[in-house]
Design an enzyme around this catalytic site. Structure first.
Site, short mmCIF file in Angstrom:
data_model
loop_
_atom_site.label_atom_id
_atom_site.label_comp_id
_atom_site.label_asym_id
_atom_site.label_seq_id
_atom_site.Cartn_x
_atom_site.Cartn_y
_atom_site.Cartn_z
N ARG A 260 6.27 0.63 -1.59
CA ARG A 260 7.44 -0.09 -2.10
C ARG A 260 7.10 -1.52 -2.56
O ARG A 260 7.87 -2.15 -3.27
CB ARG A 260 8.53 -0.14 -1.02
CG ARG A 260 9.25 1.18 -0.84
CD ARG A 260 10.09 1.17 0.42
NE ARG A 260 9.28 1.29 1.63
CZ ARG A 260 9.75 1.15 2.87
NH1 ARG A 260 11.02 0.86 3.07
NH2 ARG A 260 8.96 1.30 3.90
N LEU B 124 -1.88 -2.59 13.17
CA LEU B 124 -1.81 -1.51 12.18
C LEU B 124 -1.79 -2.09 10.76
O LEU B 124 -0.89 -2.84 10.41
CB LEU B 124 -0.57 -0.65 12.40
CG LEU B 124 -0.39 -0.10 13.82
CD1 LEU B 124 0.78 0.88 13.88
CD2 LEU B 124 -1.66 0.59 14.31
N GLY C 289 13.43 1.73 13.20
CA GLY C 289 13.62 2.71 14.26
C GLY C 289 14.72 2.22 15.19
O GLY C 289 14.72 1.07 15.61
N LYS D 121 -0.71 -3.53 1.61
CA LYS D 121 0.49 -4.34 1.91
C LYS D 121 0.19 -5.55 2.78
O LYS D 121 0.67 -6.65 2.50
CB LYS D 121 1.56 -3.46 2.60
CG LYS D 121 2.80 -4.26 2.95
CD LYS D 121 3.99 -3.39 3.32
CE LYS D 121 3.78 -2.62 4.58
NZ LYS D 121 5.04 -2.01 5.06
N ASN E 254 -21.47 -34.28 -19.70
CA ASN E 254 -22.37 -33.76 -18.66
C ASN E 254 -22.99 -32.42 -19.02
O ASN E 254 -23.81 -31.91 -18.28
CB ASN E 254 -21.60 -33.63 -17.34
CG ASN E 254 -20.38 -32.75 -17.47
OD1 ASN E 254 -19.75 -32.69 -18.53
ND2 ASN E 254 -20.03 -32.05 -16.42
N THR F 212 2.06 5.98 11.97
CA THR F 212 1.65 4.90 12.88
C THR F 212 0.97 5.43 14.15
O THR F 212 0.05 4.80 14.67
CB THR F 212 2.87 4.04 13.28
OG1 THR F 212 3.94 4.91 13.70
CG2 THR F 212 3.37 3.21 12.11
N GLN G 36 -8.65 4.59 9.17
CA GLN G 36 -7.72 5.72 9.20
C GLN G 36 -7.67 6.33 7.81
O GLN G 36 -7.16 5.71 6.87
CB GLN G 36 -6.32 5.24 9.61
CG GLN G 36 -5.30 6.37 9.69
CD GLN G 36 -3.86 5.88 9.62
OE1 GLN G 36 -3.58 4.78 9.14
NE2 GLN G 36 -2.95 6.70 10.10
N ASP H 169 2.13 -6.13 8.99
CA ASP H 169 3.03 -6.65 7.95
C ASP H 169 4.21 -7.40 8.54
O ASP H 169 5.24 -7.55 7.90
CB ASP H 169 3.53 -5.49 7.06
CG ASP H 169 4.39 -4.49 7.83
OD1 ASP H 169 4.43 -4.56 9.07
OD2 ASP H 169 5.02 -3.63 7.18
N LYS I 164 -14.70 -34.50 -11.51
CA LYS I 164 -15.28 -33.24 -11.05
C LYS I 164 -16.66 -33.46 -10.44
O LYS I 164 -17.49 -34.13 -11.05
CB LYS I 164 -15.40 -32.26 -12.22
CG LYS I 164 -15.92 -30.90 -11.82
CD LYS I 164 -16.80 -30.28 -12.89
CE LYS I 164 -18.22 -30.21 -12.44
NZ LYS I 164 -19.15 -29.71 -13.43
C1 UD1 Z 1 7.71 1.26 11.87
C2 UD1 Z 1 8.32 1.98 13.08
C3 UD1 Z 1 9.81 1.62 13.19
C4 UD1 Z 1 9.96 0.11 13.28
C5 UD1 Z 1 9.28 -0.56 12.09
C6 UD1 Z 1 9.29 -2.06 12.25
C7 UD1 Z 1 7.16 4.11 13.31
C8 UD1 Z 1 7.22 5.57 13.10
N1 UD1 Z 1 8.20 3.40 12.91
O1 UD1 Z 1 8.35 1.80 10.72
O2 UD1 Z 1 10.37 2.22 14.33
O3 UD1 Z 1 11.32 -0.24 13.32
O4 UD1 Z 1 7.89 -0.15 12.00
O5 UD1 Z 1 8.73 -2.67 11.14
O6 UD1 Z 1 6.19 3.64 13.87
N2 UD1 Z 1 0.42 2.02 9.04
C9 UD1 Z 1 -0.87 2.50 9.21
N3 UD1 Z 1 -1.10 3.82 9.01
C10 UD1 Z 1 -0.12 4.70 8.69
C11 UD1 Z 1 1.20 4.22 8.53
C12 UD1 Z 1 1.43 2.85 8.72
O7 UD1 Z 1 -1.79 1.74 9.51
O8 UD1 Z 1 -0.43 5.88 8.54
C13 UD1 Z 1 0.67 0.58 9.27
C14 UD1 Z 1 1.21 -0.11 8.03
O9 UD1 Z 1 0.17 -0.66 7.26
C15 UD1 Z 1 2.09 -1.20 8.63
C16 UD1 Z 1 2.52 -0.62 9.96
O10 UD1 Z 1 1.66 0.44 10.25
O11 UD1 Z 1 1.38 -2.39 8.84
C17 UD1 Z 1 3.97 -0.11 9.92
O12 UD1 Z 1 4.06 0.89 8.94
P1 UD1 Z 1 5.36 1.11 8.09
O13 UD1 Z 1 5.15 2.25 7.21
O14 UD1 Z 1 5.79 -0.16 7.48
O15 UD1 Z 1 6.37 1.54 9.26
P2 UD1 Z 1 7.93 1.50 9.20
O16 UD1 Z 1 8.41 2.63 8.36
O17 UD1 Z 1 8.37 0.15 8.80
CA CA Z 2 7.46 -1.68 8.03
#
Ligand code: UD1
Ligand code: CA
Length: 462
Positions: free
Chosen positions: A14, A7, A142, A21, A388, A80, A74, A105, A353
């Protein structure tokens, strides 16, 4: 076949970055690069990355590191679960396989953890295996909810959690193994009925448990592997952990790092044993350093090839090769496409160089060697400059083996200095010099006797 969905669609508000990110750097490299490496190292053969915010940057980067990585877009980013839904085609192709899902990330996730979780997943015949960790700071994660018999119930996001649920320290890493067909089923049931109005991937756990499927959590031994970065402070924490991990591995391989202050080494760098790395030295890219070298202090090597027993003191070496027993520094810059052959000596304030400097040649101080082919055992006097560039085009100088370039010589390129030729100090060389010749190209000295008394150029002292 093992396959994976990563993902990487989120903006990462943030982080306050103007890139997605997952493109934020840990040790000079986008976070997602570490994730794809770990996944491949774990034996995953087919990878699909979900892109979204500024997707072209992510796609271009992935293409540059491995063109076999697939992507799915997406847009907009609705959580997620919604992200994974965009990989519908990929999931259908792998409905008979186990699918790894993880966050782009989280660069500390490693192949060992992925594979141990896979073994756990397979031996328990699970539909879903969540990789979890016991952490102290549960902010934003989570929470893994279990019943009194310790069976999994669901994952509650921090934002949706009650005060009591917020006490749960077992947290979701965001990394899971799914059975392909069961993942497809669960995605069809996710809603966005929660605090953030997002489609949470985490809801698949409760959905699959409700459908009577096996679900489990693989609790990691080292909770660092689940760390992700949501802001720059966490990014710095990841850098600190990654830096130590890499430095420690080199030390265990016999690299001597007496003080790790400011020592930053990229993940793909290779360093031979008994090489000493001194403080404030950054070595990145595909750099390879041989045995018995001393690198640093205050040096920067990017995509460099360094032989054995090389000394680089306060040097910047970019996309260049330094062969065995050469030494350079302090305050030396070697720019792209250069080769310092065996035993070359480059001293303070010298820049090289796009040039080859032949075996045993010496340039001890204050010299610019640009776009030049230098033979072996050439001696550059202090202040030699290869001119040069004429303001429009760049030209090369050819400097024959064994030649002696007097101090403060300008070589106006294109020009050739024959083998074993001599150039008198202060010369400006515009024409080729035959071998073994002496070339003097400066105005003859004039002496005006008594000139000071006649002209009185200084104020008379009272
Ligand atoms: C998510 C989990 C959380 C877990 C945490 C660990 C969910 C709802 N929550 O939360 O339980 O503890 O990761 O780090 O899944 N992303 C997308 N599309 C979106 C949203 C996010 O591709 O619409 C990607 C982001 O780029 C990132 C990853 O998903 O790489 C996680 O997204 P992030 O928003 O950081 O999730 P958390 O709130 O950290
Ligand atoms: Ca995260």
């Amino acid at each position: 076949m093992k396959c994976a969905i990563i993902l990487a669609g989120g903006k990462g508000t943030r982080m306050k970055a103007d890139c997605p990110k997952v493109m934020c750097h840990v040790i000079f490299r986008p976070m997602i690069g570490y994730v794809t490496d770990a996944v491949k190292q774990a034996g995953v053969e087919d990878i699909c990355v979900i892109t979204g915010y500024r997707h072209k940057e992510v796609e271009d980067y992935l293409n540059s590191i491995d063109s076999s990585i697939k992507t799915a877009l997406q847009e907009p980013q609705l959580g997620t679960g919604h992200a994974v839904m965009q990989a519908e085609k990929f999931i259908s192709e792998h409905s008979g396989d186990e699918i790894l899902i993880l966050n782009g990330d989280g660069p500390l996730m490693d192949a060992d953890t992925i594979n141990k979780a896979y073994d756990y997943h397979i031996s328990n015949k699970n539909s879903i295996t969540v990789i979890s960790a016991i952490v102290d700071d549960t902010n934003g994660i989570g929470h893994i909810k279990r019943d009194e018999k310790n069976n999994l119930l669901c994952i509650v996001e921090h934002k949706d959690a009650t005060e009591q649920e917020k006490e749960i320290r077992e947290s979701n890493s965001g990394c899971y193994w799914f059975n392909g067909a069961d993942l497809k089923y669960a995605l069809g049931k996710i809603t966005n009925d929660n605090a953030q109005n997002e489609y949470y991937l985490t809801d698949t756990l409760e959905i699959l448990i409700g459908a009577g499927k096996n679900a489990g959590a693989y609790v990691v031994e080292n909770s660092e592997v689940v760390l992700g970065a949501n802001d720059r402070k966490q990014l710095n924490d990841l850098n600190t952990i990654m830096r130590k991990k890499i430095n420690d591995a080199h030390m265990l391989n016999g690299v001597d790092i007496p003080c790790t202050d400011g020592v930053i080494i990229g993940k793909d760098v290779k360093i031979g044993s008994s090489t000493v790395i001194l403080p404030n030295t950054i070595i990145i890219g595909d750099t390879v350093v041989g045995n018995g070298c001393t690198i640093g202090p205050n040096s920067y090597l990017d995509n460099a090839r360094v032989g054995n027993n090389v000394v680089l003191d306060n040097c910047k070496i970019l996309e260049s090769t330094v062969e065995d027993n050469a030494d350079a520094g302090p305050f030396v810059k070697v720019r792209a496409n250069s080769v310092l052959k065996k035993g070359v000596h480059i001293g303070n304030f010298v820049e090289v160089k796009n040039s080859v400097v032949g075996e045993g040649s010496k340039s001890a101080h204050l010299t610019y060697i640009g776009d030049s082919d230098v033979g072996s055992n050439v001696n550059f006097g202090c202040g030699t400059v290869t001119c040069n560039y004429d303001g429009k085009n760049k030209y090369r100088c050819k400097i024959g083996s064994g030649s002696f370039i007097g101090c403060n010589t300008n070589l106006i390129a294109p020009v050739e200095v024959g083998e074993q030729a001599y150039i008198a100090a202060g010369s400006t060389i515009t024409d080729n010099i035959p071998e073994k010749a002496l070339s003097i190209a400066r105005a003859r000295q004039v002496i005006k006797e008594g000139w000071v008394d006649v002209k009185k150029p200084y104020k008379e002292k009272k």
